[in-house]
Motif scaffolding. Structure first.
Motif, PDB file in Angstrom:
ATOM      1  N   ILE A  13       0.822  -1.216   0.000  1.00 18.35           N
ATOM      2  CA  ILE A  13       0.000   0.000   0.000  1.00 18.35           C
ATOM      3  C   ILE A  13       0.856   1.266   0.000  1.00 18.35           C
ATOM      4  O   ILE A  13       0.330   2.373   0.051  1.00 18.35           O
ATOM      5  CB  ILE A  13      -0.985   0.032   1.198  1.00 18.35           C
ATOM      6  N   CYS A  15       3.100   2.379   2.313  1.00 20.74           N
ATOM      7  CA  CYS A  15       3.149   3.116   3.590  1.00 20.74           C
ATOM      8  C   CYS A  15       4.585   3.395   4.038  1.00 20.74           C
ATOM      9  O   CYS A  15       4.813   4.211   4.920  1.00 20.74           O
ATOM     10  CB  CYS A  15       2.393   2.369   4.679  1.00 20.74           C
ATOM     11  N   LEU A  20      11.154   2.773   6.913  1.00 20.15           N
ATOM     12  CA  LEU A  20      11.319   3.632   8.089  1.00 20.15           C
ATOM     13  C   LEU A  20      11.787   2.801   9.281  1.00 20.15           C
ATOM     14  O   LEU A  20      12.621   3.245  10.071  1.00 20.15           O
ATOM     15  CB  LEU A  20      10.002   4.343   8.403  1.00 20.15           C
TER      16      LEU A  20
ATOM     17  N   ARG B  96       2.421  11.726  -0.004  1.00 17.60           N
ATOM     18  CA  ARG B  96       3.833  11.575   0.382  1.00 17.60           C
ATOM     19  C   ARG B  96       4.485  12.900   0.740  1.00 17.60           C
ATOM     20  O   ARG B  96       5.684  12.955   1.035  1.00 17.60           O
ATOM     21  CB  ARG B  96       4.612  10.934  -0.779  1.00 17.60           C
ATOM     22  N   LEU B  99       6.249  13.516   4.494  1.00 21.89           N
ATOM     23  CA  LEU B  99       7.571  12.908   4.709  1.00 21.89           C
ATOM     24  C   LEU B  99       8.610  13.494   3.745  1.00 21.89           C
ATOM     25  O   LEU B  99       9.791  13.600   4.085  1.00 21.89           O
ATOM     26  CB  LEU B  99       7.491  11.378   4.573  1.00 21.89           C
ATOM     27  N   PHE B 182      -3.802  11.119  -5.709  1.00 27.27           N
ATOM     28  CA  PHE B 182      -5.018  10.684  -5.026  1.00 27.27           C
ATOM     29  C   PHE B 182      -5.428  11.513  -3.817  1.00 27.27           C
ATOM     30  O   PHE B 182      -6.441  11.231  -3.197  1.00 27.27           O
ATOM     31  CB  PHE B 182      -4.868   9.221  -4.579  1.00 27.27           C
ATOM     32  N   HIS B 239      -9.654   1.339   7.060  1.00 22.58           N
ATOM     33  CA  HIS B 239      -9.033   0.540   6.005  1.00 22.58           C
ATOM     34  C   HIS B 239     -10.075  -0.273   5.246  1.00 22.58           C
ATOM     35  O   HIS B 239     -10.022  -0.393   4.026  1.00 22.58           O
ATOM     36  CB  HIS B 239      -7.990  -0.398   6.614  1.00 22.58           C
ATOM     37  N   ARG B 284      -7.996  -1.394  -4.976  1.00 24.71           N
ATOM     38  CA  ARG B 284      -6.989  -1.590  -3.934  1.00 24.71           C
ATOM     39  C   ARG B 284      -7.030  -0.392  -2.973  1.00 24.71           C
ATOM     40  O   ARG B 284      -7.692   0.604  -3.255  1.00 24.71           O
ATOM     41  CB  ARG B 284      -5.590  -1.704  -4.540  1.00 24.71           C
ATOM     42  N   GLN B 285      -6.315  -0.536  -1.871  1.00 29.07           N
ATOM     43  CA  GLN B 285      -6.141   0.592  -0.963  1.00 29.07           C
ATOM     44  C   GLN B 285      -4.678   1.020  -1.010  1.00 29.07           C
ATOM     45  O   GLN B 285      -3.798   0.168  -1.192  1.00 29.07           O
ATOM     46  CB  GLN B 285      -6.485   0.210   0.478  1.00 29.07           C
ATOM     47  N   VAL B 286      -4.454   2.285  -0.853  1.00 31.76           N
ATOM     48  CA  VAL B 286      -3.076   2.759  -0.699  1.00 31.76           C
ATOM     49  C   VAL B 286      -2.995   3.633   0.552  1.00 31.76           C
ATOM     50  O   VAL B 286      -4.017   3.953   1.166  1.00 31.76           O
ATOM     51  CB  VAL B 286      -2.534   3.516  -1.937  1.00 31.76           C
ATOM     52  N   ALA B 287      -1.763   3.994   0.900  1.00 27.86           N
ATOM     53  CA  ALA B 287      -1.543   4.689   2.161  1.00 27.86           C
ATOM     54  C   ALA B 287      -0.798   5.994   1.935  1.00 27.86           C
ATOM     55  O   ALA B 287      -0.113   6.171   0.930  1.00 27.86           O
ATOM     56  CB  ALA B 287      -0.703   3.806   3.085  1.00 27.86           C
ATOM     57  N   CYS B 288      -0.928   6.878   2.902  1.00 27.24           N
ATOM     58  CA  CYS B 288      -0.017   8.011   2.947  1.00 27.24           C
ATOM     59  C   CYS B 288       1.326   7.472   3.445  1.00 27.24           C
ATOM     60  O   CYS B 288       1.357   6.520   4.231  1.00 27.24           O
ATOM     61  CB  CYS B 288      -0.516   9.071   3.913  1.00 27.24           C
ATOM     62  N   ALA B 289       2.399   8.091   3.011  1.00 26.28           N
ATOM     63  CA  ALA B 289       3.710   7.635   3.469  1.00 26.28           C
ATOM     64  C   ALA B 289       3.799   7.820   4.974  1.00 26.28           C
ATOM     65  O   ALA B 289       3.457   8.874   5.503  1.00 26.28           O
ATOM     66  CB  ALA B 289       4.805   8.433   2.771  1.00 26.28           C
ATOM     67  N   GLY B 290       4.234   6.749   5.660  1.00 28.95           N
ATOM     68  CA  GLY B 290       4.372   6.816   7.110  1.00 28.95           C
ATOM     69  C   GLY B 290       3.129   6.403   7.854  1.00 28.95           C
ATOM     70  O   GLY B 290       3.056   6.556   9.073  1.00 28.95           O
ATOM     71  N   CYS B 291       2.140   5.864   7.162  1.00 32.51           N
ATOM     72  CA  CYS B 291       0.911   5.425   7.829  1.00 32.51           C
ATOM     73  C   CYS B 291       0.568   4.014   7.386  1.00 32.51           C
ATOM     74  O   CYS B 291       0.360   3.780   6.204  1.00 32.51           O
ATOM     75  CB  CYS B 291      -0.240   6.362   7.481  1.00 32.51           C
ATOM     76  N   PRO B 292       0.521   3.066   8.316  1.00 30.81           N
ATOM     77  CA  PRO B 292       0.252   1.681   7.919  1.00 30.81           C
ATOM     78  C   PRO B 292      -1.225   1.360   7.719  1.00 30.81           C
ATOM     79  O   PRO B 292      -1.570   0.215   7.414  1.00 30.81           O
ATOM     80  CB  PRO B 292       0.817   0.876   9.102  1.00 30.81           C
ATOM     81  N   VAL B 293      -2.114   2.353   7.883  1.00 30.95           N
ATOM     82  CA  VAL B 293      -3.550   2.057   7.826  1.00 30.95           C
ATOM     83  C   VAL B 293      -4.022   1.759   6.399  1.00 30.95           C
ATOM     84  O   VAL B 293      -4.702   0.767   6.143  1.00 30.95           O
ATOM     85  CB  VAL B 293      -4.376   3.206   8.447  1.00 30.95           C
ATOM     86  N   GLY B 294      -3.659   2.605   5.470  1.00 28.42           N
ATOM     87  CA  GLY B 294      -4.102   2.375   4.086  1.00 28.42           C
ATOM     88  C   GLY B 294      -5.573   2.697   3.916  1.00 28.42           C
ATOM     89  O   GLY B 294      -6.373   1.836   3.563  1.00 28.42           O
TER      90      GLY B 294
END
Lengths: 139, 584
Positions: A13, A15, A20, B96, B99, B182, B239, B284-294
């Protein structure tokens, strides 16, 4: 011996939790780059993600080219890295066939995966795995 | 690189001269970052008595002290003078960018001046260039993204490309800035603020590295927070179906705006529900950088472009608000049609909420005979996607006088053509909650005029008693809580993880003990400063009007109680004036 493999990148996804975590836990840095696994998107986010990661070459071209044994061949594939021995020539990053070595300009040091697997628990989508290195196929 | 907890490091780019400088903004314990830092920068560098299109006005992108340190600290605030309202405004986005700014070595980017030609700004930890990109004039958001990605190629994955479309270039009052395909700085016209500067895009490469805080506290705190986010299930809803899970419950509550808020319920909601999107169109789902939620949900739009089974496919991000604005509000009951409209909106670089609500007003104005095809060029009819698709293009291109008016907002068009009473405008085109009196007041008067200032909608949903004092107290308190998060630039979905005490501990562990020790005072200071700036830049709290349509709404609680709504409005207005001007 084990090696880190990005086996399910189609589930990624983006992330960046893996890189990191690597930067933080292995290399003691807050960074995207100073990490052994780095995630890129070739052509924007619509194309999905790929992992830049050491593929455990055996023999490893980066170790072969290293003049001071800062990068030494690891049994079964991959290399052992000792930053203290590095003379910062940057040749390892140049010869890596899969762009898995990041040559950081401020510290002037190479960063690459040491197949420790500390990034694995941080992937929320099980994209990466630490797997046993299979018996070497000759040929 | 090193971080100094006492200062915010800001890159100031002056586009008129092409020169840049690095500013060290002191007293970080007071401004924190994000919303607070943006407000301080505007206070110092903004021009209070000049309009939004004055080249001297700063366009600011600020992150928080915890960006990069912890998960979900993944947002950026864009501070700017709103081309829509003329006032100091904020819009927030993920992607992104946060970050990228952190690892480029900055707490904020501030852009002033106007480039001589259409330009792109290319920034990294060791670079800052202004590039002429006249070849991108008129290019849509996606094509622009492709060209911009040629800059900073070696940092692929570790860079952010933000850009505007035709709408921003033309100064549409609700043009947005697209972030990494997005995400968006959506509301109040940041896209036009960028367009006024002749700035088509910004590429930020996060190619630097910082040393970690010393000691074990940070590592322990990071582990604790990461586990809380990934192992407790508290993020599952974001999510799984994501925010569109709200469509059915709100429809059942008679709180989902349909057909320009002429009704709040429709049995056909299933066709555009979160469940339907997830089952039929979720790619699909994607995430912001630094976030594992998606939590970013990407839908698949499949379109036939020729007779012989020739198809193209597109990836379109969707969320609750976009589905409300370009779905239920327009009477659209096909999920694929919603995606088609959102795709067009994305390409043009419009805020999907304002554009959808403005078109909903135009459709009702057509129904009532206030405007005809002479103005609208195409049929704008509830439930029919194709007319709206053209309408979106006409707003962006300013096709005729009608669409030029509509591109300044539906109230601007209503003032010219009539129909002010059904223009669903609360400071700007409404957000998707017809929950009742408190939400309408919160949006009409609130800082960002949105559902994000305070949880007014939640107060409506959770309280049956009509207690204006309690409602206003809730709004002010909730706003302050959000200011903390919005100055850290954490995602609002993270509020369950980052409570006040946890925030303090997280700050201390990351080396920002000075901010942790001063959090309450900083929150009050930032809240006051933001309101002062908004009022000094033209917000007249006594001139706020809630259009008649909002008094006609029927929810699960019944009709709107206008007496109660007025009481809440009066008390809230008094509280805002107190914050902006002090006690009378």
């Amino acid at each position: 011996m084990k090696r880190l493999e990005a086996v399910r990148m189609e589930q990624c996804i983006g992330c960046h939790s893996c890189s990191l975590a690597c930067a933080r836990l292995v290399h003691k840095k807050l960074s995207w780059n100073t990490a052994g696994i780095r995630i890129s998107s070739a052509g924007g986010l619509t194309t999905g993600f790929e992992a830049h990661i050491c593929v455990a070459c055996d023999p490893a071209p980066c170790a072969e080219v290293c003049p001071t044994e800062a990068l030494k061949q690891r049994k079964g594939g991959g290399v052992i890295v000792t930053h203290d021995k590095c003379i910062k020539c940057g040749k390892c990053a140049e010869v890596c066939p899969v762009d898995a070595i990041y040559y950081e300009t401020e510290s002037d040091l190479p960063y690459l995966c040491i197949h420790c697997g500390r990034c694995v628990p941080f992937c929320p989508h099980n994209c990466i795995e630490l797997r046993d290195i299979p018996a070497r196929e000759e040929g | 690189m090193k971080m100094d907890p006492n200062f915010s490091r800001v890159l100031h780019v002056e586009l008129t001269t092409g020169k840049s400088s690095v500013l060290m903004i002191e007293d970080r314990h007071m401004h924190i970052g994000g919303s607070g830092l943006a407000a301080v920068l505007y206070e110092r560098y903004g021009v209070l008595d000049a309009p939004a299109d004055d080249p001297r006005q700063p366009l600011i992108f600020a992150i928080g002290p915890l960006t990069g340190f912890y998960p979900l600290m993944s947002k950026v605030v864009c501070g700017f003078r709103s081309p829509y309202s003329g006032e100091w405004a904020e819009s927030h986005a993920g992607g992104r960018l946060a970050l990228s700014i952190r690892f480029a070595g900055y707490d904020a980017l501030m852009i002033t001046g106007k480039a001589k030609q259409l330009s792109a700004l290319i920034i990294g930890s060791r670079s800052c260039e202004v590039e002429g990109v006249t070849y991108l004039r008129g290019k849509d958001v996606f094509a622009t993204g492709k060209f911009l990605r040629r800059f900073g190629k070696k940092n692929s994955g570790h860079r952010s490309a933000i850009r505007i479309g035709q709408a921003g270039e033309r100064g549409v009052a609700y043009a947005c800035i697209n972030v990494d395909s997005f995400r968006h700085f959506g509301r109040l016209g940041s896209g036009a603020a960028m367009g006024f500067k002749n700035l088509k895009g910004i590429v930020v490469s996060g190619d630097g590295a910082f040393d970690l805080p010393e000691g074990k506290a940070y590592a322990d705190m990071m582990k604790d927070i990461y586990q809380d986010i990934t192992e407790t299930g508290k993020m599952k809803k974001y999510h799984d179906l994501g925010t569109p899970q709200n469509l059915i419950p709100l429809n059942e509550l008679q709180a989902l705006p349909w057909n320009n808020l002429q009704k709040t319920h429709d049995d056909r909601v299933d066709n555009i529900s979160g469940e339907t999107f997830a089952k039929q169109l979720l790619l699909r789902q994607v995430a912001c950088a630094g976030c594992p939620v998606g939590c970013i949900h990407i839908g698949l739009l499949r379109q036939q472009f020729a007779n012989e089974h020739e198809f193209l496919y597109k990836q379109v991000s969707y969320d609750y608000e976009p589905i409300f604005a370009q779905g239920s509000m327009l009477g659209i009951t096909s999920a694929a049609d919603v995606l088609a409209l959102l795709d067009e909106t994305e390409k043009l670089g419009l805020d999907c909420m304002s554009a959808g609500v403005a078109l909903a007003w135009a459709a009702e104005a057509t129904e009532k005979g206030i405007v005809s095809k002479e103005e609208t060029i195409v049929d704008l009819k509830f439930g029919e996607m194709k007319g709206f698709l053209n309408g979106l293009k006409f707003i962006a291109t300013g096709e005729n006088a009608f669409y030029q008016a509509l591109s300044r907002g539906s109230m601007a068009a209503a003032k010219l053509y009539g129909g002010e009473e059904f223009a669903c405008v609360l400071g700007q085109e409404m957000a998707g909650y017809a929950t009742g009196e408190v939400f309408f007041v919160a949006s009409a008067y609130g800082f960002r005029h949105s559902h994000l200032d305070t949880g007014g909608y939640a107060f409506d949903q959770n309280n049956t008693e009509k207690n204006a004092g309690k409602a206003v107290e809730f709004m002010l308190e909730d706003e302050r809580g959000r200011i903390y998060i919005n100055s850290m630039m954490g995602c609002l979905f993270a509020r369950g993880t980052y409570g006040p005490e946890k925030l303090k501990d997280a700050l201390t562990a990351a080396g920002f003990g000075n901010i942790a020790d001063n959090l309450e005072a900083a929150g009050k200071y930032i809240q006051k400063l933001r309101w002062q700036l908004k009022c000094k830049t033209g917000f007249d709290v006594d001139a706020v009007k809630i259009p008649k349509r909002f008094t006609e709404v029927v929810t699960w609680k019944g009709g709107i109680d206008t007496g109660y709504m007025d009481e809440v409005a009066t008390l809230y207005a008094t509280a805002i004036k107190e914050m902006a001007y002090g006690k009378e």
